[in-house]
Design a protein around this motif. Sequence first.
Motif: not given
Length: 126
Positions: A6, A22, A36, A38, A70, A81, A94-96
């Motif tokens: 990311e 990402c 995505w 979070r 997205i 995002l 924030y995670y992909c």
Amino acid sequence: QVQLVESGGGTAQAGGSLRLSCAASGRTFSSYGMGWFRQAPGKEREFVAAISRSGVTRKYSDSVQGRFTIFRDNVKNTVYLQMNSLKPEDTAVYYCAARTIITIATMASLGSYNYWGQGTQVTVSS
């Protein structure tokens, strides 16, 4: 196996915008549904948005519907995002994530994702 990285996090003022990216490497990117998620301090990781392999189907959490978008580029192996009208409560890591499951009904399910990025911090100041 797919690796996810990311980028694009940072600090924004309330009402501002940020775009997260990402980048995926490894197996064919278009084989994966992408999402995505979070996680704010002291809270569980939560769903934000997801997109199907083709990009036709998208799903959003109620808290970001209408503010976040997205989208994906299967040529560049990247999912994005776009975050507009940011609020302080959007502050989180924030995670992909990527998944091989194709069932649309489980797009928001954290447990359905096989691969995760390292996360990027987003901070929104009031």
